[in-house]
Each structure stands twice: as structure tokens, then as C-alpha cells.
Scaffold this active site. Structure first.
Site, mmCIF file in Angstrom:
data_model
loop_
_atom_site.group_PDB
_atom_site.id
_atom_site.type_symbol
_atom_site.label_atom_id
_atom_site.label_comp_id
_atom_site.label_asym_id
_atom_site.label_seq_id
_atom_site.Cartn_x
_atom_site.Cartn_y
_atom_site.Cartn_z
ATOM 1 N N MET A 179 28.584 98.514 85.882
ATOM 2 C CA MET A 179 28.887 99.864 85.974
ATOM 3 C C MET A 179 28.626 100.204 84.333
ATOM 4 S SD MET A 179 31.726 100.200 88.783
ATOM 5 C CE MET A 179 32.395 98.390 88.440
ATOM 6 N N ASP B 247 28.014 100.416 101.950
ATOM 7 C CA ASP B 247 27.553 101.550 100.806
ATOM 8 C C ASP B 247 27.180 101.442 100.032
ATOM 9 O OD1 ASP B 247 27.306 99.065 98.705
ATOM 10 O OD2 ASP B 247 29.546 98.761 98.045
ATOM 11 N N LYS C 72 31.460 104.568 97.906
ATOM 12 C CA LYS C 72 31.722 105.604 95.991
ATOM 13 C C LYS C 72 31.022 105.779 95.722
ATOM 14 C CE LYS C 72 36.085 105.373 95.868
ATOM 15 N NZ LYS C 72 37.719 104.256 95.531
HETATM 16 N N1 SAH Z 1 30.485 94.147 94.001
HETATM 17 C C1 SAH Z 1 29.144 94.555 93.226
HETATM 18 C C2 SAH Z 1 29.171 95.328 92.228
HETATM 19 C C3 SAH Z 1 29.406 96.746 92.750
HETATM 20 S S1 SAH Z 1 29.605 97.801 91.228
HETATM 21 C C4 SAH Z 1 28.772 92.949 92.528
HETATM 22 O O1 SAH Z 1 29.176 92.027 93.015
HETATM 23 O O2 SAH Z 1 27.092 93.018 92.124
HETATM 24 C C5 SAH Z 1 28.434 98.423 91.154
HETATM 25 C C6 SAH Z 1 27.669 98.300 90.385
HETATM 26 O O3 SAH Z 1 26.878 96.850 90.119
HETATM 27 C C7 SAH Z 1 26.545 98.718 88.983
HETATM 28 O O4 SAH Z 1 27.031 100.315 88.972
HETATM 29 C C8 SAH Z 1 25.171 98.390 88.735
HETATM 30 O O5 SAH Z 1 26.148 97.772 87.093
HETATM 31 C C9 SAH Z 1 25.769 96.599 89.324
HETATM 32 N N2 SAH Z 1 24.840 96.796 90.218
HETATM 33 C C10 SAH Z 1 24.630 96.978 91.931
HETATM 34 N N3 SAH Z 1 23.460 96.528 92.310
HETATM 35 C C11 SAH Z 1 22.728 96.412 90.708
HETATM 36 C C12 SAH Z 1 21.174 96.087 90.649
HETATM 37 N N4 SAH Z 1 20.360 95.781 91.681
HETATM 38 N N5 SAH Z 1 20.446 96.081 89.725
HETATM 39 C C13 SAH Z 1 21.529 96.432 88.074
HETATM 40 N N6 SAH Z 1 22.700 96.224 88.983
HETATM 41 C C14 SAH Z 1 22.912 96.491 90.123
#
Ligand code: SAH
Length: 264
Positions: A185, A49, A71
Site C-alpha cells: 500500500m 475483498d 474495504k
Molecule cells: N493480504 C494481502 C495484502 C493486503 S493489503 C497480501 O498478503 O498480499 C493490499 C495491498 O497488497 C495493496 O495495496 C498492494 O500493496 C498489495 N497487493 C495486493 N495484490 C497485489 C498485486 N497483485 N500486485 C501488487 N501489489 C498487490
């Protein structure tokens, strides 16, 4: 395949026709699990993704076909059906399919939905947990998720659907627990979320930290307060992906920062 790290025990065999649903962590390849690395080296197809860091995709074996299936917030959910279909189709072709997601696949990553689709299709799959970005971004900003002196629970919550009225009432309930809140998010609804938390009883000067693009070259960290977080994020041009940590633990950053060795 011979394990690429010889000193470690054998990794599970990635059989043709299997789908491995793995987490890639927040970005820094050092935070990838060894199982995920093994899967990257072995997979025929890597279906990733948008949040999977390019540095991690570079670790895929030469044989691997990289396929983007992400997505980006706000698109119709029909896309999820297409992604499920792609995974099923490639597995039925006898490919070793690695479904790689940012963070942990089962934390706001729709990994559960994909696992369910695979189960319904009668396919074999494996789950490889990853380091979820909410906890990693907080930790790397000097914010422990729990401290005995401040909290015995921590709330992980998605901010993407926060703006409707029922959902805002739920946010008020979350605030009333008094436990720290880590918002995934958050950016589309930040003002509404921060106001709802205050209506739920959190003081406007509750410490809050925003971390965007944690562990990447674009990383930004904003130290603020519940009442000023939305305005500060806007003024400083903070964009997605970002995590917001609200609660007493956020103030720990100030006590740890001076002695913390940061990666970059
Ligand atoms: N499965 C992922 C979350 C997916 S939802 C997990 O466990 O981290 C997507 C959200 O993850 C983004 O909108 C943000 O809020 C967060 N996110 C993912 N990578 C990030 C990063 N490097 N720094 C800050 N927020 C992050």
C-alpha cells in the site's frame, strides 16, 4: 464431498457453520493453494475483498453465493465491524462461509481481526494461508527476498499510514537496519516514504522496483532508485495495487531477467 483432485489425500471437511479465512494469492489462479481451491469448490458463501482476482472467483462452485465485502483504502473502520457481522450472521445460518482475501489473510489483510471476531462469537474457523503479494510480486519480478550475499532479514511494511510524523520517524528506523524493505500500500504516501528512508540513511541510489497489479494483465514493473521512485511512479502513471521493493536485492532483477521465463 469427494475431493476434486482424486490423487491427493482427503481435504478437511468444510462443515456447515464454519468460516474459512483463506488467502487467494496475488491474482494468478496458479498461485492459489489447493486448500483454497477446495474451499472455493465447497463453500456456500464466498465473501471476498476487492483484491481477489475475477479469474479466481470463477473457480467457485455453482452453489456458491459470491458476496463482495471489501474495504477500499480510506473508508471508515466501521466497515470492518459490518464485515465481521456478515461472517458471523452467515455462519449462524449454517452456511459454509469462505472469507477470501488477496494474498495471505494474515498479512495486512485484517484476517487477524476477523478471526478474533469469530473466536469471540464462539464460531469455528480455519485459516488457509495464501501467497502474500509482496513476496510473490518481488519473486516474479526477479527479486529474491533474501540472498546470503546481501541480507539476512527482510522488512514487510504497510505504507498506508506513513504520512504522519511519528510514523515517518519509524520509517527512518526501518531504513537504518540496512535490510531490504517491501512496502505494501505504498502509493498514497510514496514521496514521503522514500524521503524518510533516505533520512534514515539509505542511499538515494539504492535500487528500487515498483510492481503494480502483479500477475494480472495490467502488471507494470518500474525499475528505479530510492531517490527517483516517487517521480518515476508519477510520470509512468503507476497506480494501486502496487508493491515497492527497496534494497540491494532489487538489483538482482537485472541479472536474472534475461533468462527468466515470465508467464505472460
Ligand atoms: N493480504 C494481502 C495484502 C493486503 S493489503 C497480501 O498478503 O498480499 C493490499 C495491498 O497488497 C495493496 O495495496 C498492494 O500493496 C498489495 N497487493 C495486493 N495484490 C497485489 C498485486 N497483485 N500486485 C501488487 N501489489 C498487490
Amino acid at each position: 464431498m469427494k475431493p476434486f483432485i482424486d490423487s491427493l489425500p482427503d481435504f478437511p471437511n468444510f462443515a456447515p457453520g464454519e468460516v474459512w479465512l483463506a488467502g487467494a494469492g496475488p491474482g494468478d489462479p496458479g498461485l492459489l493453494t489447493l486448500h483454497a481451491l477446495h474451499a472455493l469448490k465447497t463453500a456456500d458463501d464466498v465473501v471476498h475483498d476487492a483484491l481477489v482476482d475475477p479469474r479466481i472467483l470463477k473457480l467457485a462452485g455453482n452453489q456458491a453465493k459470491l458476496m463482495f465485502a471489501g474495504k477500499r483504502g480510506g473508508r471508515p473502520s466501521a466497515e470492518q465491524a459490518d464485515i465481521n457481522e456478515l461472517l458471523i450472521e452467515r455462519a449462524r445460518m449454517g452456511r459454509r462461509v469462505l472469507r477470501l482475501k488477496g494474498g495471505d489473510p494474515f498479512v495486512f489483510g485484517r484476517g487477524g481481526e476477523e478471526a478474533l471476531a469469530l473466536a469471540r462469537a464462539g464460531l469455528r474457523f480455519r485459516i488457509i494461508p495464501g501467497i502474500t503479494s509482496g513476496l510473490a510480486a518481488a519473486a516474479l519480478a526477479g527479486i529474491p527476498a533474501t540472498m546470503r550475499s546481501t541480507n539476512h532479514a527482510v522488512i514487510l511494511v504497510a505504507g498506508s499510514r506513513a504520512a504522519d510524523a511519528t510514523s515517518l520517524a519509524e520509517w527512518e528506523k526501518l531504513a537504518s537496519t540496512g535490510q531490504p524493505i517491501i512496502v505494501y500500500m505504498p502509493m498514497a504516501n510514496l514521496p514521503e516514504i522514500m524521503s524518510a528512508l533516505q533520512r534514515g540513511g539509505m542511499a538515494h541510489d539504492t535500487p528500487a522496483v515498483i510492481v503494480s497489479s502483479s500477475t494480472t494483465a495490467e502488471e507494470r514493473i518500474v525499475e528505479t532508485r530510492l531517490g527517483t521512485a516517487a517521480a518515476d511512479a508519477a510520470t509512468q502513471g503507476i497506480g494501486s495495487p502496487a508493491i515497492v521493493i527497496v534494497g540491494a536485492v532489487a538489483a538482482m532483477r537485472q541479472q536474472l531477467l534475461a533468462n527468466m521465463v515470465c508467464r505472460r
